[in-house]
Motif scaffolding. Structure first.
Motif, PDB file in Angstrom:
ATOM      1  N   ILE A  18       0.821  -1.223   0.000  1.00 53.37           N
ATOM      2  CA  ILE A  18       0.000   0.000   0.000  1.00 53.37           C
ATOM      3  C   ILE A  18       0.852   1.270   0.000  1.00 53.37           C
ATOM      4  N   GLU A  19       2.120   1.125  -0.334  1.00 57.63           N
ATOM      5  CA  GLU A  19       2.984   2.305  -0.409  1.00 57.63           C
ATOM      6  C   GLU A  19       2.397   3.310  -1.408  1.00 57.63           C
ATOM      7  N   GLY A  20       2.243   4.564  -0.964  1.00 58.10           N
ATOM      8  CA  GLY A  20       1.724   5.608  -1.858  1.00 58.10           C
ATOM      9  C   GLY A  20       0.206   5.670  -1.937  1.00 58.10           C
ATOM     10  N   ARG A  21      -0.482   4.653  -1.427  1.00 56.92           N
ATOM     11  CA  ARG A  21      -1.947   4.701  -1.419  1.00 56.92           C
ATOM     12  C   ARG A  21      -2.410   5.805  -0.474  1.00 56.92           C
ATOM     13  N   VAL A  22      -3.554   6.402  -0.780  1.00 58.27           N
ATOM     14  CA  VAL A  22      -4.098   7.468   0.077  1.00 58.27           C
ATOM     15  C   VAL A  22      -5.171   6.890   0.986  1.00 58.27           C
ATOM     16  N   ALA A  23      -4.992   7.070   2.273  1.00 56.79           N
ATOM     17  CA  ALA A  23      -5.936   6.532   3.260  1.00 56.79           C
ATOM     18  C   ALA A  23      -6.593   7.674   4.020  1.00 56.79           C
ATOM     19  N   LEU A  24      -7.906   7.570   4.202  1.00 58.05           N
ATOM     20  CA  LEU A  24      -8.655   8.516   5.041  1.00 58.05           C
ATOM     21  C   LEU A  24      -9.222   7.737   6.221  1.00 58.05           C
ATOM     22  N   VAL A  25      -8.882   8.186   7.427  1.00 55.53           N
ATOM     23  CA  VAL A  25      -9.333   7.500   8.642  1.00 55.53           C
ATOM     24  C   VAL A  25     -10.152   8.494   9.463  1.00 55.53           C
ATOM     25  N   THR A  26     -11.393   8.135   9.782  1.00 54.91           N
ATOM     26  CA  THR A  26     -12.256   9.075  10.518  1.00 54.91           C
ATOM     27  C   THR A  26     -12.122   8.872  12.031  1.00 54.91           C
ATOM     28  N   GLY A  27     -12.419   9.937  12.761  1.00 49.78           N
ATOM     29  CA  GLY A  27     -12.350   9.878  14.229  1.00 49.78           C
ATOM     30  C   GLY A  27     -10.981   9.455  14.711  1.00 49.78           C
ATOM     31  N   ALA A  28      -9.934  10.001  14.064  1.00 50.02           N
ATOM     32  CA  ALA A  28      -8.588   9.452  14.243  1.00 50.02           C
ATOM     33  C   ALA A  28      -7.653  10.357  15.044  1.00 50.02           C
ATOM     34  N   GLY A  29      -8.207  11.333  15.746  1.00 50.06           N
ATOM     35  CA  GLY A  29      -7.360  12.220  16.528  1.00 50.06           C
ATOM     36  C   GLY A  29      -6.851  11.582  17.804  1.00 50.06           C
ATOM     37  N   ARG A  30      -7.344  10.413  18.107  1.00 50.54           N
ATOM     38  CA  ARG A  30      -6.858   9.693  19.299  1.00 50.54           C
ATOM     39  C   ARG A  30      -7.321   8.237  19.205  1.00 50.54           C
ATOM     40  N   GLY A  31      -6.967   7.450  20.198  1.00 44.58           N
ATOM     41  CA  GLY A  31      -7.494   6.088  20.329  1.00 44.58           C
ATOM     42  C   GLY A  31      -7.179   5.166  19.164  1.00 44.58           C
ATOM     43  N   ILE A  32      -8.158   4.367  18.802  1.00 40.41           N
ATOM     44  CA  ILE A  32      -7.991   3.344  17.768  1.00 40.41           C
ATOM     45  C   ILE A  32      -7.658   3.988  16.423  1.00 40.41           C
ATOM     46  N   GLY A  33      -8.347   5.073  16.097  1.00 45.73           N
ATOM     47  CA  GLY A  33      -8.120   5.736  14.811  1.00 45.73           C
ATOM     48  C   GLY A  33      -6.688   6.232  14.670  1.00 45.73           C
ATOM     49  N   ARG A  34      -6.163   6.788  15.748  1.00 52.67           N
ATOM     50  CA  ARG A  34      -4.771   7.267  15.718  1.00 52.67           C
ATOM     51  C   ARG A  34      -3.820   6.110  15.408  1.00 52.67           C
ATOM     52  N   ALA A  35      -4.018   4.973  16.089  1.00 53.28           N
ATOM     53  CA  ALA A  35      -3.142   3.812  15.863  1.00 53.28           C
ATOM     54  C   ALA A  35      -3.258   3.326  14.413  1.00 53.28           C
ATOM     55  N   ILE A  36      -4.456   3.395  13.865  1.00 56.90           N
ATOM     56  CA  ILE A  36      -4.645   2.975  12.464  1.00 56.90           C
ATOM     57  C   ILE A  36      -3.854   3.901  11.541  1.00 56.90           C
ATOM     58  N   CYS A  37      -3.932   5.212  11.791  1.00 54.58           N
ATOM     59  CA  CYS A  37      -3.192   6.173  10.957  1.00 54.58           C
ATOM     60  C   CYS A  37      -1.688   5.915  11.006  1.00 54.58           C
ATOM     61  N   LEU A  38      -1.156   5.748  12.217  1.00 54.87           N
ATOM     62  CA  LEU A  38       0.289   5.549  12.356  1.00 54.87           C
ATOM     63  C   LEU A  38       0.723   4.257  11.677  1.00 54.87           C
ATOM     64  N   THR A  39      -0.119   3.233  11.774  1.00 50.69           N
ATOM     65  CA  THR A  39       0.234   1.930  11.194  1.00 50.69           C
ATOM     66  C   THR A  39       0.194   1.988   9.667  1.00 50.69           C
ATOM     67  N   LEU A  40      -0.852   2.603   9.119  1.00 53.60           N
ATOM     68  CA  LEU A  40      -0.940   2.711   7.653  1.00 53.60           C
ATOM     69  C   LEU A  40       0.203   3.581   7.123  1.00 53.60           C
ATOM     70  N   ALA A  41       0.507   4.654   7.853  1.00 55.64           N
ATOM     71  CA  ALA A  41       1.624   5.512   7.434  1.00 55.64           C
ATOM     72  C   ALA A  41       2.938   4.734   7.483  1.00 55.64           C
ATOM     73  N   GLY A  42       3.082   3.884   8.487  1.00 60.78           N
ATOM     74  CA  GLY A  42       4.286   3.057   8.601  1.00 60.78           C
ATOM     75  C   GLY A  42       4.439   2.095   7.437  1.00 60.78           C
TER      76      GLY A  42
END
Ligand code: NAP
Length: 263
Positions: A5-29
Motif C-alpha cells: 500500500i505504499e503511496g496509497r491514500v488513506a482517510l481514517v475518521t475519528g482518528a485524533g486519538r485512540g484506535i483511529g490514531r493507531a490505524i493512521c500511524l500503522t498505515l503511514a508506517g
C-alpha cells in the motif's frame, strides 16, 4: 511481508486519538499517505504531525462525519492535498465499553430516549454512509478500493445496556456485506474489524476502576496480562486495507482476545 500500500491514500475518521490514531500511524508506517480526520482539528493535526515527524506523509482534516456537506468538503480537501482516496476507514463512533461486564455502563433501553438514539445512529450509521458515498465513485472509476468499517462485538452478539449502539453497529455490518457484493466487480473490498473492550482515552477510567474483573472475560488477557490495545485493531485494519487482502471481502474480523467467538 510487504502489504503493497505504499503511496496509497488513506482517510481514517475519528482518528485524533485512540484506535483511529493507531490505524493512521500503522498505515503511514506501511507507506500510505494518510488523511487524519477528527471532529477536533487540533487532535487531527497532532496525529498528522506525528506521522510527518516519523518521515511519513499526512494531513489533518477536521470534519463532523454526521454532516454530509462537511464530509464532502473533507474528501475534496484530501483529494487536493494527497490525491484520490484509495483506503477509507470508518472509525468514528461512540466508544462504549462492554456493559455486561459492568452494568453501570450504558443505559437500559427503556430508559433511553430519542436524542441518544439519534446521536448513536448519526455517528455510526450516517457517518459511515456519508464517508463511503463520498469516496466510492472515485474508487469505482479507478477500479481499486479498500473500505474497512470499525464495528463492535456488541453488534455481533448484542450487549445489554447498549441496545441502540448494538443496533447501529449491526447495521454497519449489514451495510458492509451488501456493499461488498455491489462493488466486488470493481475490485473494491468492504470489511469490518470488530473490537471488544480496547484501552483508549475513552475507556481508560472505566477500565482502571475494575481491570481485574474485566480481564476475566477475555481468555487471552490471562496469558498476555493485558487487555486489547489500539495497535491490535490497527494491525487487523492494515491487513484488510492491503493489497494482500484482495480476495477478502464482506467479512467481520473480531479482534477481541477471545471475548466472543462468532462462526
Ligand atoms: P475515541 O478514543 O473516543 O476516539 C474517537 C475520536 O473520534 C474522538 O477524537 C472523537 O471526538 C472523534 N469523533 C467523535 N464523533 C465524531 C464525528 N462526528 N466526526 C469526526 N470525529 C468524531 O474512540 P475509540 O475508543 O478509539 O473507538 C474508535 C471506534 O472503535 C469507534 O467506532 C468505537 O465504537 C469502536 N469500538 C471501541 C471500543 C473500545 O473499547 N474502545 C470497543 C468496540 C468498538 P470526541 O471525543 O470529541 O467525541
Amino acid at each position: 511481508m510487504d502489504l503493497g500500500i505504499e503511496g496509497r491514500v488513506a482517510l481514517v475518521t475519528g482518528a485524533g486519538r485512540g484506535i483511529g490514531r493507531a490505524i493512521c500511524l500503522t498505515l503511514a508506517g506501511e507507506g500510505a499517505r494518510v488523511a487524519v480526520n477528527d471532529i477536533v482539528q487540533e487532535r487531527a493535526e497532532t496525529v498528522a504531525d506525528e506521522i510527518r515527524r516519523n518521515g511519513g506523509t499526512a494531513i489533518g482534516v477536521a470534519a463532523d462525519v454526521t454532516d454530509q456537506e462537511q464530509v464532502e468538503a473533507m474528501v475534496r480537501q484530501v483529494e487536493e492535498a494527497l490525491g484520490p482516496v484509495d483506503i477509507l476507514v470508518n472509525n468514528a463512533g461512540i466508544p462504549l465499553a462492554t456493559a455486561e461486564v459492568v452494568p453501570a455502563t450504558g443505559q437500559l433501553f427503556v430508559e433511553s430516549d430519542r436524542a441518544q438514539w439519534d446521536r448513536t445512529m448519526h455517528i455510526i450509521t450516517y457517518g459511515t454512509l456519508y464517508c463511503t458515498r463520498a469516496v466510492l465513485p472515485g474508487m469505482i472509476e479507478r477500479r481499486w478500493g479498500r473500505i474497512v468499517n470499525i464495528v463492535s462485538d456488541a453488534g455481533r452478539v448484542g450487549e445489554i445496556r447498549l441496545v441502540p449502539y448494538s443496533m447501529a453497529k449491526a447495521g454497519v455490518i449489514g451495510f458492509s456485506k451488501a456493499l461488498a457484493k455491489e462493488v466486488g466487480r470493481f475490485c473494491i473490498t468492504v470489511n469490518c474489524v470488530s473490537p471488544a473492550t480496547t484501552e483508549t482515552e475513552a475507556t481508560r477510567d472505566w477500565i482502571e476502576a475494575q481491570r481485574e474483573r474485566i480481564m476475566a472475560f477475555y481468555p487471552l488477557a490471562r496469558g498476555l496480562g493485558r487487555l486489547g490495545q489500539p495497535q491490535d485493531i490497527a494491525n487487523a485494519v492494515a491487513f484488510l486495507a492491503s493489497q494482500r487482502a484482495e480476495w477478502v471481502t464482506g467479512q467481520v474480523l473480531s479482534v477481541n482476545g477471545g471475548y466472543s467467538m462468532v462462526d
